[in-house]
Design a protein around this motif. Structure first.
Motif, short mmCIF file in Angstrom:
data_model
loop_
_atom_site.label_atom_id
_atom_site.label_comp_id
_atom_site.label_asym_id
_atom_site.label_seq_id
_atom_site.Cartn_x
_atom_site.Cartn_y
_atom_site.Cartn_z
N ALA A 146 0.85 -1.63 -0.17
CA ALA A 146 0.07 -0.09 -0.62
C ALA A 146 1.15 1.22 -0.01
O ALA A 146 0.43 2.08 -1.03
N PHE A 147 1.83 1.21 0.71
CA PHE A 147 3.42 2.63 1.33
C PHE A 147 3.58 2.51 -0.76
O PHE A 147 3.39 3.37 -1.02
N ALA A 148 3.80 1.47 -1.24
CA ALA A 148 4.52 1.89 -2.59
C ALA A 148 3.55 2.79 -3.53
O ALA A 148 4.10 3.22 -3.63
N ALA A 149 2.32 1.45 -3.51
CA ALA A 149 1.35 1.99 -4.75
C ALA A 149 1.29 3.66 -4.65
O ALA A 149 0.48 4.23 -5.15
N GLN A 150 1.09 4.45 -3.13
CA GLN A 150 0.79 5.41 -2.89
C GLN A 150 1.63 6.09 -3.22
O GLN A 150 1.99 7.55 -3.44
N LEU A 151 2.83 6.05 -3.19
CA LEU A 151 3.85 6.57 -2.90
C LEU A 151 4.25 6.48 -4.16
O LEU A 151 4.58 8.00 -4.63
N LEU A 152 4.29 6.03 -5.16
CA LEU A 152 4.36 6.05 -7.26
C LEU A 152 3.09 6.68 -7.21
O LEU A 152 3.62 7.56 -8.15
N GLN A 153 2.46 6.41 -6.93
CA GLN A 153 1.15 7.28 -7.36
C GLN A 153 1.59 9.06 -7.35
O GLN A 153 1.51 10.04 -7.95
N ARG A 154 1.44 9.30 -5.98
CA ARG A 154 2.21 10.72 -5.33
C ARG A 154 3.24 11.49 -6.24
O ARG A 154 3.26 12.57 -6.89
N LEU A 155 4.13 10.37 -6.20
CA LEU A 155 5.20 10.77 -7.39
C LEU A 155 5.19 11.11 -8.37
O LEU A 155 5.40 12.17 -9.24
N SER A 156 3.57 10.77 -9.24
CA SER A 156 4.25 10.26 -11.06
C SER A 156 3.28 11.82 -10.50
O SER A 156 3.14 12.55 -11.98
N HIS A 157 2.46 12.60 -9.83
CA HIS A 157 1.69 13.46 -9.76
C HIS A 157 3.07 14.87 -9.68
O HIS A 157 3.12 15.76 -10.51
N ASP A 159 6.35 14.43 -10.45
CA ASP A 159 7.30 14.81 -11.72
C ASP A 159 6.54 15.45 -12.40
O ASP A 159 7.30 16.09 -13.50
N ARG A 160 5.43 15.44 -12.59
CA ARG A 160 4.78 16.13 -13.50
C ARG A 160 4.78 17.76 -13.76
O ARG A 160 4.68 18.53 -14.09
N SER A 161 5.36 18.11 -12.42
CA SER A 161 5.64 19.43 -12.69
C SER A 161 7.28 19.96 -12.22
O SER A 161 7.89 18.42 -11.63
N ASN A 162 7.62 20.87 -12.14
CA ASN A 162 9.21 21.05 -11.76
C ASN A 162 10.32 20.85 -10.69
O ASN A 162 10.71 20.77 -9.81
N THR A 163 8.17 21.55 -9.39
CA THR A 163 8.78 21.84 -8.10
C THR A 163 7.60 20.60 -6.88
O THR A 163 6.19 21.09 -7.71
N TRP A 164 7.90 20.09 -6.45
CA TRP A 164 6.88 19.24 -4.73
C TRP A 164 6.76 19.97 -4.29
O TRP A 164 5.22 19.80 -3.86
N ARG A 165 6.79 21.26 -3.96
CA ARG A 165 6.26 22.48 -2.76
C ARG A 165 4.92 22.66 -2.68
O ARG A 165 3.50 22.60 -1.87
N PRO A 166 4.40 23.23 -4.55
CA PRO A 166 2.68 23.34 -4.34
C PRO A 166 1.92 22.28 -3.91
O PRO A 166 0.96 22.20 -3.11
N MET A 167 2.92 20.85 -4.94
CA MET A 167 1.93 19.83 -4.35
C MET A 167 1.52 19.19 -3.04
O MET A 167 0.70 18.33 -2.52
N LEU A 168 3.00 19.39 -2.14
CA LEU A 168 2.38 19.14 -0.71
C LEU A 168 2.11 19.76 0.18
O LEU A 168 1.32 19.38 0.70
N ARG A 169 1.96 21.52 -0.20
CA ARG A 169 0.83 22.14 0.54
C ARG A 169 0.23 21.68 -0.11
O ARG A 169 -1.08 22.01 1.32
N TYR A 170 -0.65 21.39 -0.69
CA TYR A 170 -1.94 21.11 -1.82
C TYR A 170 -2.28 19.77 -1.05
O TYR A 170 -3.03 20.01 -0.29
N ASP A 171 -1.39 19.10 -1.41
CA ASP A 171 -1.97 17.88 -0.27
C ASP A 171 -2.46 17.94 1.44
O ASP A 171 -3.18 17.65 2.28
N GLU A 172 -1.69 18.65 1.63
CA GLU A 172 -1.51 19.11 3.57
C GLU A 172 -2.74 20.13 3.58
O GLU A 172 -3.57 20.22 4.78
N ALA A 173 -3.60 20.99 2.58
CA ALA A 173 -4.25 21.73 3.05
C ALA A 173 -6.00 20.53 2.57
O ALA A 173 -6.68 20.97 3.18
#
Length: 175
Positions: A146-157, A159-173
């Motif tokens: 389950a960890f692998a599936a979720q990690l890879l799914q989130r990493l694929s999202h 990967d689509r942008s150059n920076t992780w910070r906006p996506m991490l902040r979106y996930d937090e919100a």
């Protein structure tokens, strides 16, 4: 380990998996890790316990293996994997969840008949720890998968942008 139900058997916890993936992605963001392998190294660095990744021949049907040494952990991936990333993320899940593994010293790396029998549960161990039940082993495999599936799914999202910070902040919100 995981949440217990009334019958005292371990049960699956999606919240636990989600929290682990969040923590790993937070570490990855802080260390500016841009690939899964860099995420693995960032987790090792944050734990102050290196994680080495190697590719080697493994027994038929074994795609990956985590070995625990005195000062570091090692993830071994089988040659010619259908999904190297999935196996690497799965083994990282075992490390993140601190699933008990067998401590390895260099003398036991060669697969002898006794070692194979021990790993398959056909021989008793001399250690003081009790072997895990089938339900505990199944839970550990579920958590890692389950960890692998979720990690890879989130990493694929990510990967689509150059920076992780906006996506991490979106996930937090929005959780």
């Amino acid at each position: 380990m995981a949440t217990q139900n009334r019958s005292n058997t371990p049960r699956r916890s999606h919240r636990r998996v989600h929290a682990a993936v969040d923590a790993v992605l937070d570490v990855a963001s802080q260390k500016h890790a841009n690939s899964l392998e860099e995420v693995v190294y960032a987790v090792g660095e944050s734990r102050r316990r290196d994680i080495k990744v190697t590719v080697d021949d493994l027994a038929p049907g074994v795609w990956g293996q985590r070995r625990e040494y005195d000062s570091y952990d090692e993830i071994i991936l089988a040659k010619s994997l259908p999904s190297e990333a999935r196996t690497l993320a799965h083994e990282l899940g075992h490390i993140v969840f601190r699933h008990p593994g067998n401590t390895t010293d260099s003398a036991t790396e060669a697969a002898e008949d006794d070692l194979i029998a021990y790993m398959l549960g056909l021989a008793s161990s001399d250690s003081d720890t009790e072997p895990l039940s089938a339900s505990e082993l199944a839970l550990q495999e579920w958590e890692a998968e389950a960890f692998a599936a979720q990690l890879l799914q989130r990493l694929s999202h990510l990967d689509r942008s150059n920076t992780w910070r906006p996506m991490l902040r979106y996930d937090e919100a929005f959780g």
